[in-house]
Structure formats: structure tokens, C-alpha cells
Enzyme design. Sequence first.
Site, PDB file in Angstrom:
ATOM      1  N   GLU A 137      14.813  58.763  21.554  1.00  0.00           N
ATOM      2  CA  GLU A 137      15.734  59.694  21.348  1.00  0.00           C
ATOM      3  C   GLU A 137      15.710  59.637  20.000  1.00  0.00           C
ATOM      4  O   GLU A 137      16.611  59.321  18.546  1.00  0.00           O
ATOM      5  CB  GLU A 137      17.208  58.820  21.486  1.00  0.00           C
ATOM      6  CG  GLU A 137      17.493  58.362  22.844  1.00  0.00           C
ATOM      7  CD  GLU A 137      18.821  58.053  23.290  1.00  0.00           C
ATOM      8  OE1 GLU A 137      18.995  57.413  22.031  1.00  0.00           O
ATOM      9  OE2 GLU A 137      18.888  57.373  24.460  1.00  0.00           O
ATOM     10  N   HIS A 186      27.551  53.904  36.342  1.00  0.00           N
ATOM     11  CA  HIS A 186      26.813  52.683  35.861  1.00  0.00           C
ATOM     12  C   HIS A 186      25.969  52.349  34.881  1.00  0.00           C
ATOM     13  O   HIS A 186      25.065  53.198  34.701  1.00  0.00           O
ATOM     14  CB  HIS A 186      25.506  52.399  37.920  1.00  0.00           C
ATOM     15  CG  HIS A 186      26.522  52.836  38.653  1.00  0.00           C
ATOM     16  ND1 HIS A 186      25.745  53.038  39.967  1.00  0.00           N
ATOM     17  CD2 HIS A 186      27.725  52.591  38.915  1.00  0.00           C
ATOM     18  CE1 HIS A 186      26.500  52.847  40.956  1.00  0.00           C
ATOM     19  NE2 HIS A 186      27.748  52.700  40.436  1.00  0.00           N
ATOM     20  N   GLU A 187      26.598  51.799  34.325  1.00  0.00           N
ATOM     21  CA  GLU A 187      25.628  51.217  32.779  1.00  0.00           C
ATOM     22  C   GLU A 187      25.781  49.779  33.073  1.00  0.00           C
ATOM     23  O   GLU A 187      26.334  49.155  33.212  1.00  0.00           O
ATOM     24  CB  GLU A 187      26.862  51.939  31.582  1.00  0.00           C
ATOM     25  CG  GLU A 187      25.680  50.496  30.492  1.00  0.00           C
ATOM     26  CD  GLU A 187      24.887  51.504  29.922  1.00  0.00           C
ATOM     27  OE1 GLU A 187      24.893  52.704  29.276  1.00  0.00           O
ATOM     28  OE2 GLU A 187      23.631  50.878  30.235  1.00  0.00           O
ATOM     29  N   GLU A 245      18.549  61.937  30.936  1.00  0.00           N
ATOM     30  CA  GLU A 245      18.690  62.499  29.455  1.00  0.00           C
ATOM     31  C   GLU A 245      17.714  62.131  28.576  1.00  0.00           C
ATOM     32  O   GLU A 245      16.069  63.498  28.774  1.00  0.00           O
ATOM     33  CB  GLU A 245      20.208  61.309  28.776  1.00  0.00           C
ATOM     34  CG  GLU A 245      19.865  61.376  27.276  1.00  0.00           C
ATOM     35  CD  GLU A 245      20.247  59.720  26.719  1.00  0.00           C
ATOM     36  OE1 GLU A 245      21.439  60.924  26.083  1.00  0.00           O
ATOM     37  OE2 GLU A 245      20.174  58.936  27.068  1.00  0.00           O
ATOM     38  N   GLU A 257      25.449  63.378  21.795  1.00  0.00           N
ATOM     39  CA  GLU A 257      26.550  62.064  21.450  1.00  0.00           C
ATOM     40  C   GLU A 257      26.016  61.841  20.358  1.00  0.00           C
ATOM     41  O   GLU A 257      26.632  61.101  19.386  1.00  0.00           O
ATOM     42  CB  GLU A 257      25.788  60.906  22.346  1.00  0.00           C
ATOM     43  CG  GLU A 257      24.789  60.820  23.199  1.00  0.00           C
ATOM     44  CD  GLU A 257      24.562  59.797  23.527  1.00  0.00           C
ATOM     45  OE1 GLU A 257      25.386  59.439  24.935  1.00  0.00           O
ATOM     46  OE2 GLU A 257      23.621  58.686  23.800  1.00  0.00           O
TER      47      GLU A 257
HETATM   48  C1  NOJ Z   1      24.253  55.768  26.607  1.00  0.00           C
HETATM   49  C2  NOJ Z   1      24.182  57.533  27.256  1.00  0.00           C
HETATM   50  O1  NOJ Z   1      23.155  58.292  27.279  1.00  0.00           O
HETATM   51  C3  NOJ Z   1      26.091  57.517  27.276  1.00  0.00           C
HETATM   52  O2  NOJ Z   1      25.716  58.849  27.650  1.00  0.00           O
HETATM   53  C4  NOJ Z   1      27.242  56.681  27.441  1.00  0.00           C
HETATM   54  O3  NOJ Z   1      28.082  57.246  27.256  1.00  0.00           O
HETATM   55  C5  NOJ Z   1      26.787  55.597  26.976  1.00  0.00           C
HETATM   56  N1  NOJ Z   1      25.349  55.124  27.210  1.00  0.00           N
HETATM   57  C6  NOJ Z   1      27.466  54.514  27.467  1.00  0.00           C
HETATM   58  O4  NOJ Z   1      27.196  54.887  29.339  1.00  0.00           O
END
Ligand code: NOJ
Length: 698
Positions: free
Chosen positions: A182, A408-409, A496, A502
Site C-alpha cells: 500500500e 472475514h477480517e 487489493e 480507502e
Molecule cells: C482493510 C481493507 O482493505 C478494507 O477494505 C476493510 O474494510 C478493512 N481492512 C476492514 O477489514
Amino acid sequence: MNRLKIKSLLTVSYSLSILIFLSCNPEKMKHEVTSPSGDLKISFLLNEIGTPGYSVAFKNNMILDTSLMGFEFVDQEPMNKNFRITGTEHDSSDDTWEMPWGEQRYVRNHFNRLKIYLEETTGMKRRMNIEFRVYDDGMGFRYEFPEQELLKAVNIKEENTQFKLTGDHLCWWQPGDWDIYEHLYNTTKFSEIDAISKRNHTSLAQTYIPENAVNTPITMKTSEGVYLSFHEANLTDYAGMTLKADTENLIMQSCLVGSERTEYKVLRTVPFETPWRTVQISEWAGGLIESRLIVNLNEPNKLGDINWFKPMKYVGIWWEMHLGKSTWAYEGGKHGATTEHAKELIDFAAANNIEGLLVEGWNTGWERWVGFEDREGVFDFVTPYPDYDLEKVVVYAKEKGVKMIMHHETSAAVRTYEKQLDTAYSLMKSLGIHAVKTGYVGKIIPKGEYHHGQWMINHYRKVLETAAKYEIAVDAHEPIKPTGIRRTYPNAISREGLRGQEFNAWSVDGGNPPEHLSIVAFTRMLAGPIDYTPGIFNIKLNPWKTDNQVNTTLAQQLALYVVIYSPIQMVADLIENYKNQPAFQFIRDVGVDWEQSIVLNGEPGDFVTIARQERETGNWFVGSITDENERTLNITLEFLEPGTGYEATICKDGKDAHWDKNPTSLEIEKMEVGNSSSLELKLAAGGGTAISIMKIKN
Ligand code: NOJ
Ligand code: CA
């Protein structure tokens, strides 16, 4: 058999493999292989101490000078000298395969191959083979460790693959971070690459830059105007490769991502093959985007028909959290993922030709997800918060014909996720959910591992393979970079692996500058699909984030649906921002799955225009974007079917549009066009043009 004879034999017996064991002094001979067109030529040679090396010529000019190859190990002598050639193999292959979804339907895979069989003359007489595949759009090579008596396993400390440049080329690069991609891209001469100065980054949850190295793909332009991009293909059970920049000698050398838990960077049992080391080469920048080298160097589809996944646009309970309007966590009274809110988005999607809905923050654990040392056992991938009725939402979505995307984070607590994979995916299967967005924010647990090392690469693969068993497609965030695995596992739909939208919501360094995506198109996008999440209409983010903004015009946000390729494209803004917006019709109409893609013009860091034809309808969509400079681009529509009438709807920057001063100034123009039409596109600073070209139905 002399070499001439071999050549003539090759032309008659196309695709026939010929193995020749050379007798007289083969190591002194130069072994060559050219691309099908003959423009690209690879020469392999052992130097005076028996070190393998190769050079590359493009149209008779040296484009990579003699570059050496070899390996260092933790517990044995390096393999980098005293080799002799025991045999070579030449052959060709030409076939065409179909992408289940993609930038185009059919991909031609046409290359000439040279394989060199090597053996050490001293010590253990270890053996190693090097295979080259040369295409018209570039080349790849990989190492093979064949089965042998004295070498059963290797602990690779470092791979020593070089790319020796022939000049101080202009480069579009980002630091070789072991944990994240990133970063903003830098545009400098090769001799000015300074990754170390990028170490202290303010907006990253994880970052580790140990060397003056770059991440791949890195793209370059020579002073003669030849474009080169360096990457890797089929990264399987190995460590990701960064490229160390020897700025004095103009050499890039592989520097694998390691681990603090092991002395080695890669552990493998023999036999095995490394990933392909790739160089895409083109006389014009757009050729890099049209190249399918990376997917071609991967194995064919292992999953068969995946008709349970269809490319789609999707909305989400997502941007609102990044804006601070709502939260992922339940506590605090601003929880975003409620049953009611999900239903509202389902209604919106169903009414606007948007097929999917992503809901983040639906499951327990968000109270302890970021900034905590101990993140193991926190997230649970089956338990919803009390105000979110998962079953009810799923039933409602089904009624309205909208597909859910699970979230799923993992907060990089990787073992916690692995333990729950089967349970989590069983739940999805029982609910009929066929896509998941995964996330890996933070430092990897177990401590000492990095996102791009062998341990994690095997994790990401395990996720793909397990998901496939449950008919689930994966969109990974904080992923390993794409290396064309989507050909083998077409459930690897998007990811990503770049500074996404974001960052415009919350980064403290001003967000993504206007030139960002015109660099991304020629770097990260060469590797594979990108979940960038375009479509922000409320460019200034008021009232939520008064210190942040998106650094493009509204017209550019539309153009990104065509320019940035992904089989899933988010319609990212808060749905209220699409109300009464004529420009929103473009998002309703735009396709997501393509019969063909054509780059009309482009220059890294400056601008790019891409035309894509939708598979289902045969309609065309054109996206054009520019950096901070306004510019006029002329395009011709000769790609349209002759004799067919089309209606073009052109969404363009208004006369006074500017990414900062007037980003939402936009004009819509309709006209009839055909394949002899040409258009003049006027892009504002940070602007763009988005065009839908639909067949006129008689
Ligand atoms: C980072 C991700 O890139 C984003 O899209 C997501 O909303 C957050 N993490 C939370 O999982
Ligand atoms: Ca520029």
C-alpha cells in the site's frame, strides 16, 4: 545433429519436443531461443567459472545484459558456479485457452522454449535445470531442482537471479515491503531508487522494508522508448520476490521475503520448480496492459467449471466505516451492519443493476481487531452481532436476486482463521453465499512471519483451495500480490495489494494523488485484477471527512470501472450520494466481464484509455484517465462492428472541472457512432471520460 538442422526440424514438427545431449564442449556454446516473431532473443551461457547467465536482445539490441543466476543455502555450499551443461531441449507450443471470466475470452499461449540441464563438476555434483519460455510479449524463466540422490531438500537462504539493465531507465517503482503493497509509486531513474527513505510510513498497519529493494511489478522505459516490466508468475510454495536495486551497477537482484522464525527464506523438498521470473517487453506502453504473459505462465484451470461465480458489481456496508459515519464494532451506538441497513442496500442494488452486497462488521470481534498485540481467538466467523440477523438478510437478498459477499477480517491472526476455515465456509455454503472478502490487517501472528513470505503464501493458497471445495470465490485484501494463479484457481477473483480508495478517506498524507491510477494501470494491474473500489461521487467527503478528499474528478471515478480491471467492481459510495445523479446511469450500465480489451493509448504516470467489450451483450465501454495534467486525446472507434449502429453516452469532465477546484463538474452527451467515428476526449486535471457504446436495437 547440428543447430541448423534442429531449427528446420522445429518448423516442421511444431510442438514436438526434441531432447539433444550435446557432446563436444557444450558449456562454451551459446544457447539461444527466440520468440515466435523472432524479435526477442534469449542467450544462455556459462561463464569462465561455470556460473549460469543469460542475456536478452529485443530487435537486435541488447535489453538485458549478461545476468547471473544461482542460489545460496543455509546448510550447504551455494549453487552458483562449476556447472556444466549436460543437455538442452528446444520446443514450441501454440494453443488457445478460455478464461472463465476476464479481460478477454480467449488467450493465445504461444511460445518457444529452451531448457538447459546443468550439473556441478565438483563436490556433490548437484543438478539444476533452467527453463526459458519466450513469447512475443516477453519472457519467463524458472529453475527446476530435479530428483537426485544427494539432494533431497533445500533451505534457500537467497536466490541470486539478476536482471542487468542496459541503461539508467526511468522507473515506476514502490519499495520492496515484506508486509504490504500500500505504497505510493515513485517515478525516478533506476540509479535514484531509494526504498529505505520510504520506511517511516504514517498510514500503514504493517510495513517492513529491510533493503533498497523494489516490489514487483516494477515498470521501466528505456531511452529508446522500450517498456519493460519485471514480475513473477505462479508463486507457489515459495517466498515472494523483491528486487534489490544495485543503483551503481544498474543491476536488480532477487531478494526473497524471509521470516524471523527461520534462517531460510524457502524450504522445499526436491524435486520442485521455482516461480517464473518474468519480463514483459513492449514498444508501446499499452502493450504491457494487453500482455497475458503472467496468466500464460500458470497451470491450466484445476477447478473446472465455476459457474457458481459470476462477475458482478456490488455495494457495501463499507465506505461508511472508512468515513467514520458508522463502525464495524457493535459497541458505541454507531454499528453499521444492521439487518435494516443491509435490507436498504439490497433494495438499492436490486433497483440499479448491481448484483452483490458486501457487509463488513457483521460478526463478533471488532472490539479488538486493530492495534492489539493479542489478536488470536478474537474473531469468529460464524457469530453475528445481535442487531444483524444473518439468515434474514440472506433470505431477503435471495428474494431480490442479490448475491451476498461474506466478510472475514482475520486481523492477521492467521492460525485463528485457519482453524475456522471449514466451519466458516460450511456456514456460507449452507446459506448459498459464493464469495468472501478476506482481510489481513496488522502484523502477522505468529510473530516473525511476513505477509509475503513462504509461510503466508501457503496460507493464502490453503484458503483458495479450501474455499474452492465449498464453491467460494475469494477477494483478498492485504494479500500476496497476484502472479496469475487465477488461471489455475479461477476462484481467486480479485484482490487489493495496492493503495486502494480507502486511503482517500483517512490517510494523513493527502490520499492518492491524481497520477496514482495512471501508474497503477502500468504496474500493479499487470499482475492481475484489482479491488480498487471506485465510484465515489461525494468527492470532498463532506461532512464526514473535511480534511480528506478523493483526488480525481467525478468523471474519472466513472472511467475507473473500465480502466481498472476486476471481475467484481464495487459501487463504493454511500447510496444517498447516488440519488438524482444522472451520471449514475453509467455505473448501472457498465459491464464487468469482457469479450476483449483494447488499450487505445497511454503512458505510465500520465494517462491511459482502455476499451472493453462486454461478453454478454457485445456493447463497448471506454474509460480514459489522466494525471494532474489536463489533456486532449483523440480516439477512433474502429473496434466497433462494421455496419452496426451504436449509441454512445459520454460522461466527461465539465469545461471548468478540476480534481480539486471543481471535481463534480460533469457533462453527459449522447450521439450515434459507428466504426468509422472518432472522438476528441478532453480530460480535466485529475479527470477522465467514461463512455458506454450500446448497440442500437432495430
Ligand atoms: C482493510 C481493507 O482493505 C478494507 O477494505 C476493510 O474494510 C478493512 N481492512 C476492514 O477489514
Ligand atoms: Ca505524470
